[in-house]
Write a protein that holds these residues in place. Structure first.
Motif, PDB file in Angstrom:
ATOM      1  N   ARG A 214     -55.802 -15.881  -7.401  1.00 38.98           N
ATOM      2  CA  ARG A 214     -55.616 -15.959  -8.858  1.00 38.98           C
ATOM      3  C   ARG A 214     -55.700 -14.572  -9.496  1.00 38.98           C
ATOM      4  N   ILE A 215     -56.669 -13.780  -9.073  1.00 36.81           N
ATOM      5  CA  ILE A 215     -56.853 -12.441  -9.637  1.00 36.81           C
ATOM      6  C   ILE A 215     -55.657 -11.543  -9.320  1.00 36.81           C
ATOM      7  N   LEU A 216     -55.197 -11.584  -8.070  1.00 39.21           N
ATOM      8  CA  LEU A 216     -54.080 -10.720  -7.685  1.00 39.21           C
ATOM      9  C   LEU A 216     -52.765 -11.196  -8.294  1.00 39.21           C
ATOM     10  N   ASN A 217     -52.607 -12.502  -8.491  1.00 42.24           N
ATOM     11  CA  ASN A 217     -51.391 -13.020  -9.124  1.00 42.24           C
ATOM     12  C   ASN A 217     -51.261 -12.529 -10.567  1.00 42.24           C
ATOM     13  N   LYS A 218     -52.382 -12.238 -11.213  1.00 42.81           N
ATOM     14  CA  LYS A 218     -52.350 -11.744 -12.596  1.00 42.81           C
ATOM     15  C   LYS A 218     -51.701 -10.356 -12.693  1.00 42.81           C
ATOM     16  N   LEU A 219     -51.635  -9.647 -11.570  1.00 41.28           N
ATOM     17  CA  LEU A 219     -51.007  -8.324 -11.562  1.00 41.28           C
ATOM     18  C   LEU A 219     -49.488  -8.435 -11.496  1.00 41.28           C
ATOM     19  N   GLY A 220     -48.974  -9.624 -11.291  1.00 46.98           N
ATOM     20  CA  GLY A 220     -47.527  -9.854 -11.301  1.00 46.98           C
ATOM     21  C   GLY A 220     -46.814  -9.250 -10.105  1.00 46.98           C
ATOM     22  N   ASP A 221     -45.595  -8.795 -10.364  1.00 52.60           N
ATOM     23  CA  ASP A 221     -44.739  -8.270  -9.302  1.00 52.60           C
ATOM     24  C   ASP A 221     -45.157  -6.885  -8.822  1.00 52.60           C
ATOM     25  N   GLU A 222     -46.201  -6.334  -9.432  1.00 53.40           N
ATOM     26  CA  GLU A 222     -46.644  -4.991  -9.052  1.00 53.40           C
ATOM     27  C   GLU A 222     -47.333  -4.978  -7.689  1.00 53.40           C
ATOM     28  N   VAL A 223     -47.738  -6.142  -7.206  1.00 55.69           N
ATOM     29  CA  VAL A 223     -48.432  -6.202  -5.918  1.00 55.69           C
ATOM     30  C   VAL A 223     -47.882  -7.347  -5.060  1.00 55.69           C
ATOM     31  N   LYS A 224     -47.920  -7.107  -3.753  1.00 53.77           N
ATOM     32  CA  LYS A 224     -47.670  -8.160  -2.768  1.00 53.77           C
ATOM     33  C   LYS A 224     -48.932  -8.199  -1.935  1.00 53.77           C
ATOM     34  N   PHE A 225     -49.374  -9.403  -1.559  1.00 51.74           N
ATOM     35  CA  PHE A 225     -50.627  -9.465  -0.805  1.00 51.74           C
ATOM     36  C   PHE A 225     -50.624 -10.596   0.219  1.00 51.74           C
ATOM     37  N   GLU A 226     -51.486 -10.444   1.210  1.00 55.47           N
ATOM     38  CA  GLU A 226     -51.741 -11.464   2.233  1.00 55.47           C
ATOM     39  C   GLU A 226     -53.246 -11.613   2.349  1.00 55.47           C
ATOM     40  N   ILE A 227     -53.684 -12.835   2.629  1.00 53.34           N
ATOM     41  CA  ILE A 227     -55.117 -13.096   2.807  1.00 53.34           C
ATOM     42  C   ILE A 227     -55.323 -13.733   4.173  1.00 53.34           C
ATOM     43  N   ASP A 228     -56.270 -13.206   4.935  1.00 52.95           N
ATOM     44  CA  ASP A 228     -56.673 -13.793   6.221  1.00 52.95           C
ATOM     45  C   ASP A 228     -58.125 -14.227   6.056  1.00 52.95           C
ATOM     46  N   LEU A 229     -58.317 -15.493   5.673  1.00 51.49           N
ATOM     47  CA  LEU A 229     -59.663 -15.996   5.383  1.00 51.49           C
ATOM     48  C   LEU A 229     -60.599 -15.922   6.593  1.00 51.49           C
ATOM     49  N   PRO A 230     -60.184 -16.362   7.804  1.00 49.17           N
ATOM     50  CA  PRO A 230     -61.120 -16.283   8.944  1.00 49.17           C
ATOM     51  C   PRO A 230     -61.616 -14.864   9.227  1.00 49.17           C
ATOM     52  N   LYS A 231     -60.757 -13.872   9.049  1.00 50.58           N
ATOM     53  CA  LYS A 231     -61.150 -12.476   9.304  1.00 50.58           C
ATOM     54  C   LYS A 231     -61.703 -11.797   8.060  1.00 50.58           C
ATOM     55  N   LYS A 232     -61.652 -12.512   6.899  1.00 54.59           N
ATOM     56  CA  LYS A 232     -62.141 -11.990   5.617  1.00 54.59           C
ATOM     57  C   LYS A 232     -61.410 -10.717   5.200  1.00 54.59           C
ATOM     58  N   LEU A 233     -60.090 -10.691   5.448  1.00 57.02           N
ATOM     59  CA  LEU A 233     -59.293  -9.521   5.124  1.00 57.02           C
ATOM     60  C   LEU A 233     -58.247  -9.842   4.067  1.00 57.02           C
ATOM     61  N   VAL A 234     -57.966  -8.845   3.239  1.00 57.74           N
ATOM     62  CA  VAL A 234     -56.908  -8.939   2.237  1.00 57.74           C
ATOM     63  C   VAL A 234     -56.071  -7.673   2.372  1.00 57.74           C
ATOM     64  N   TRP A 235     -54.749  -7.855   2.537  1.00 60.65           N
ATOM     65  CA  TRP A 235     -53.834  -6.721   2.577  1.00 60.65           C
ATOM     66  C   TRP A 235     -53.041  -6.726   1.285  1.00 60.65           C
ATOM     67  N   ILE A 236     -52.990  -5.585   0.630  1.00 65.15           N
ATOM     68  CA  ILE A 236     -52.283  -5.466  -0.645  1.00 65.15           C
ATOM     69  C   ILE A 236     -51.274  -4.330  -0.548  1.00 65.15           C
ATOM     70  N   GLU A 237     -50.022  -4.638  -0.876  1.00 68.05           N
ATOM     71  CA  GLU A 237     -48.984  -3.616  -0.984  1.00 68.05           C
ATOM     72  C   GLU A 237     -48.800  -3.316  -2.456  1.00 68.05           C
ATOM     73  N   SER A 238     -49.034  -2.062  -2.835  1.00 67.85           N
ATOM     74  CA  SER A 238     -48.965  -1.703  -4.245  1.00 67.85           C
ATOM     75  C   SER A 238     -48.903  -0.193  -4.414  1.00 67.85           C
ATOM     76  N   GLU A 239     -48.356   0.223  -5.544  1.00 66.45           N
ATOM     77  CA  GLU A 239     -48.371   1.640  -5.916  1.00 66.45           C
ATOM     78  C   GLU A 239     -49.638   1.980  -6.709  1.00 66.45           C
ATOM     79  N   LYS A 240     -50.432   0.954  -7.050  1.00 62.31           N
ATOM     80  CA  LYS A 240     -51.688   1.184  -7.780  1.00 62.31           C
ATOM     81  C   LYS A 240     -52.661   1.943  -6.877  1.00 62.31           C
TER      82      LYS A 240
END
Length: 69
Positions: free
Chosen positions: A21-47
């Motif tokens: 929900r939090i990352l979706n609020k950033l709109g098209d500025e970010v692409k992300f993947e979540i791996d819950l078992p490994k507790k990892l979040v990958w974010i593609e962004s220019e931020k």
């Protein structure tokens, strides 16, 4: 875009849902993947890393930046 890896203290679907929900609020500025078992979040962004880290912390979980991928 740069792909950043973060470790987020997620323990359940509710946690990953909060991150989504939090990352979706950033709109098209970010692409992300979540791996819950490994507790990892990958974010593609220019931020910058500081902005992304502070954004992730809004979900109330501990966040650690692991670097770029």
């Amino acid at each position: 875009m740069t792909k950043h890896e973060f470790e987020v203290a997620m323990t359940c679907e509710g946690c990953s849902g909060a991150v989504t929900r939090i990352l979706n609020k950033l709109g098209d500025e970010v692409k992300f993947e979540i791996d819950l078992p490994k507790k990892l979040v990958w974010i593609e962004s220019e931020k910058d890393v500081e902005f992304l880290t502070e954004t992730l912390k809004k979900c109330g979980k501990e966040v650690k930046y692991n670097g770029t991928k």
